[in-house]
Motif scaffolding. Sequence first.
Motif, short mmCIF file in Angstrom:
data_model
loop_
_atom_site.label_atom_id
_atom_site.label_comp_id
_atom_site.label_asym_id
_atom_site.label_seq_id
_atom_site.Cartn_x
_atom_site.Cartn_y
_atom_site.Cartn_z
N CYS A 1 -6.30 2.50 0.03
CA CYS A 1 -5.11 3.18 -0.52
C CYS A 1 -5.30 4.69 -0.66
CB CYS A 1 -4.75 2.59 -1.88
SG CYS A 1 -4.12 0.90 -1.81
N ARG B 1 -3.80 -3.27 9.83
CA ARG B 1 -2.35 -3.30 9.74
C ARG B 1 -1.92 -4.71 9.31
NH1 ARG B 1 -0.07 1.25 11.94
NH2 ARG B 1 1.96 0.24 12.05
N ASP C 1 -4.78 8.27 11.93
CA ASP C 1 -3.65 8.03 11.00
C ASP C 1 -3.94 6.94 9.97
OD1 ASP C 1 -2.04 9.98 12.26
OD2 ASP C 1 -1.45 8.55 13.80
N SER C 2 -5.18 6.62 9.75
CA SER C 2 -5.57 5.64 8.73
C SER C 2 -6.51 6.32 7.73
CB SER C 2 -6.26 4.43 9.36
OG SER C 2 -5.38 3.75 10.22
N PRO C 3 -6.46 5.89 6.46
CA PRO C 3 -7.32 6.52 5.47
C PRO C 3 -8.79 6.16 5.67
CG PRO C 3 -6.22 4.62 4.52
CD PRO C 3 -5.64 4.82 5.89
N ARG D 1 0.71 4.50 0.06
CA ARG D 1 0.50 5.65 0.94
C ARG D 1 0.44 5.25 2.41
NH1 ARG D 1 -3.90 9.31 -2.50
NH2 ARG D 1 -2.69 9.37 -4.43
N PHE D 2 0.11 4.00 2.66
CA PHE D 2 0.01 3.50 4.03
C PHE D 2 0.67 2.12 4.08
CE2 PHE D 2 -3.49 6.30 3.02
CZ PHE D 2 -3.44 7.23 4.04
N ASN E 1 0.87 -1.18 0.00
CA ASN E 1 0.00 0.00 0.00
C ASN E 1 0.91 1.23 0.00
OD1 ASN E 1 -1.71 2.16 0.68
ND2 ASN E 1 -3.02 0.86 1.96
N THR F 1 -8.04 11.32 6.92
CA THR F 1 -7.61 10.22 7.77
C THR F 1 -8.33 10.27 9.12
OG1 THR F 1 -5.75 11.50 8.66
CG2 THR F 1 -5.32 10.11 6.73
N HIS G 1 -0.22 -1.01 6.17
CA HIS G 1 -1.59 -1.51 6.10
C HIS G 1 -1.80 -2.34 4.84
CE1 HIS G 1 -3.14 1.24 9.32
NE2 HIS G 1 -2.08 1.94 8.94
#
Length: 602
Positions: free
Chosen positions: A187, A396, A435-437, A146-147, A144, A432, A150
Motif C-alpha cells: 500500500c 494485480r 508503476d507498482s509500489p 493508492r494502487f 488498496n 515505484t 492491486h
Amino acid sequence: MSKSLHLNAANPKLWVVIGVGVAGVLILAEVQRRRLRARSSVKEDFGAFVDRFQLLPFPHSPPPAAPLSLSGLTFAINDNIDVKGYVTGHGSADWKRMQAASEKTALVVTTMLRNGATCVGKTVMGELGFGLLGENKSYGTPVNPRFPCHFPGGSASGSAAAVAARIVDFSLGTDTTGCIRIPASFCGIIGFRPSHGTVSTIGVSPNSQSLDTIGCLTSDPLVLHRLGHALLQLSPLEPRRTRSILIADDLFQLSKVPVQKAVYVISKTVVTLSGYQTPKHINFGQYIASHVPSLKIFSEDSEGLQNGISTLRALSSVMLLLQRHEFKTNHEDWIRSVKPKLGADVSQRVWGAINTVQENVKSLYKVRMEMRAALKSLLKDDGILITPTVADPPPRLNSKKGLRVEFYDRMFSLLSIASMSRGCEVTIPFGTHDDSPVSISFISSHGSDKFLLDTVLDMYPSLQDVVGTISSYLPLPYINGNMDAAELVKEKGNASYKGKQWNKAASYYTQAIELNKSNATYYCNRAASFLELGCFQKAEEDCSKAISLDKKNVKAYLRRGAARESLGLHRAALQDFKHALVLEPQNKAAGEAEKRLLKLIR
C-alpha cells in the motif's frame, strides 16, 4: 385453450402469477439497493472495517499540563485485538459467531487511549492471522487505496487500507511472518514490527506466540516516532550514536528494487546527514550460513547453503514450521470441531498446520536463538541492515492464479530475518517500479527499537527527497552492489549528457564529486557539460582540478584548451593542446586545434 390460463380478472391463478412477479421485482430492487449501498460503503471506507465505533482518550489534566504524545490522532485496530463489549472475530465469521463479547480491552489499546489517541473501529484482517494478499472470505478484500488494481497485502489488510486512505492516522495489528510489513509495502506506507516481546499481547488472539508481535502502520514518520515511543514506553532522551549502515547486496538480487537505486539513494541520503558512517556492503546470506549452524539440517542442499540465498530459504522454512507448530497447539481442537469456512489459500495453510507433526521442535527454537545472536553480533548497538521488504510488487487483483511458489519463497526469505531474530524492522516506501509500489526495510537487532525509530525519523525526509528525484528505472548496465555510489551517479550524468541534458548532467557530476573529490574523471566530465552550457570559466577550473589529480588526462587538456580558446586565452590554450599531443600523438582534435591556434597567434 383448455390448459391455458384465461386472461380473466376474476381468475385467481392470474392474481397469483401477478403477485409472484411483483414480489420478484421487489426482491430484485432490494438486492440492487443493497449492492449499491455496499459499493457506496466500500468507496467510503475502502472495505477496511468490520466494526465502527469510537473509544475516546482517557481524561487528561487541563493546561498548563503538557499535551499527550498522541493527542488528536485517530487509530484503528485489527479484528484480533479485544475491545470491551465487542466480539473479537480474528478475521473469521465462524470464529466470531462462537465467541462472547470481550470483557476487557487489550492493554495495547488502553495504552493508546492513555496517550491521547481515539480508536474508531476494528479492521478486516486475514482469517485467523493467515493470508498474504489481503483477501477474506467473510468480509471481502479491502481496496488498496493508492494502487486499487492491486492486492492490499495481509494479514493486516484493512488496517493498511485505512491508513493509506487517510481514514485514520495509524493502525495496530499483529506481525507474525510479515502481516504488517507486507501490507505496508503493497500500500506504499510505513510499517513497524517492534522487537518481539516488547509490546504486551494481553487481550490479543494468538497465531504463533514466538513470532507474534504488535506492530503499527502509518503514513507519517513523525507519527511513527511518537507512536513507537508510546507503544514501547521509551525514554525520549538517549545519547546519539554514530550509525553504521549495511546494505545486503545479495538480497537485492531477489528484489525488483535495482541494487543501483538502493545504493545511490542510501549513499546520497547519508552524505547530507551527520553521524553516519559510509554505507558498507554485505552478503547477508553467507553471513547467516556461517553464524547459524543449526540451519544446516533444514537445507536440502548443504553445499548450496553457502551460496547465501538458500540460507534464507532454509530460515524461512524454519519460521513457517514454528508457526505451524504453535498455531496447531493453540487452535487444533477448535479447527477440527468447527471446520470453519475459510478462503482456499488460508484453508490450505491452516489445515497444513493442523496436520503437521513436528518431531524435533527444539531445533526450531535453537535456530531462532542462534539467529538472534548472529544479528546482534553483526549490527551491535549502532547498525542498520537495509534489505528489500518483499521481493515482488503487489500482484494485480486478476493475477492470483498465475503466482508461483517462488513468489512466496522470495517473500518469506526476506521476512524471516526480523521474525526469526526477534529484531525490529521498519518498512519504508521507496517509490515505484513499473508503476507498482516498492519498499525497503531498516532492520536492527532485538532491543534497538529506539535507535531504529530515531534513525528512520532522521533519514526519512532526505531519503524520500532523493527517491523523488530519480526515475524508477535507472538506464544503467548491470553492476554489482559493491559499485561505488559516486560511480553510479557519474553513469547517470553520462546518460544525461548523451541525451543533451547539459544542466542535469552537470548536476549529477556535482553529486559524484561530493561523494568522491579525488576522481579526475568527475571534474573532467562536468567540464564537458559546462562547455556545452557556455560556462567556460567553470570548465577551465574543473579541467585544472582534473589535471592536478591526473597529469595524463588527455581529455582534461583538450577541454581546458577549448575553454581557454573560448575565453580568448589563445597561448594558454595552445599549450594545453600541445600537452595532449605529447600524451597522445595521433589525437586528431588536438592536432587540428594546434594548427588553428598557431595561425591565430602568428
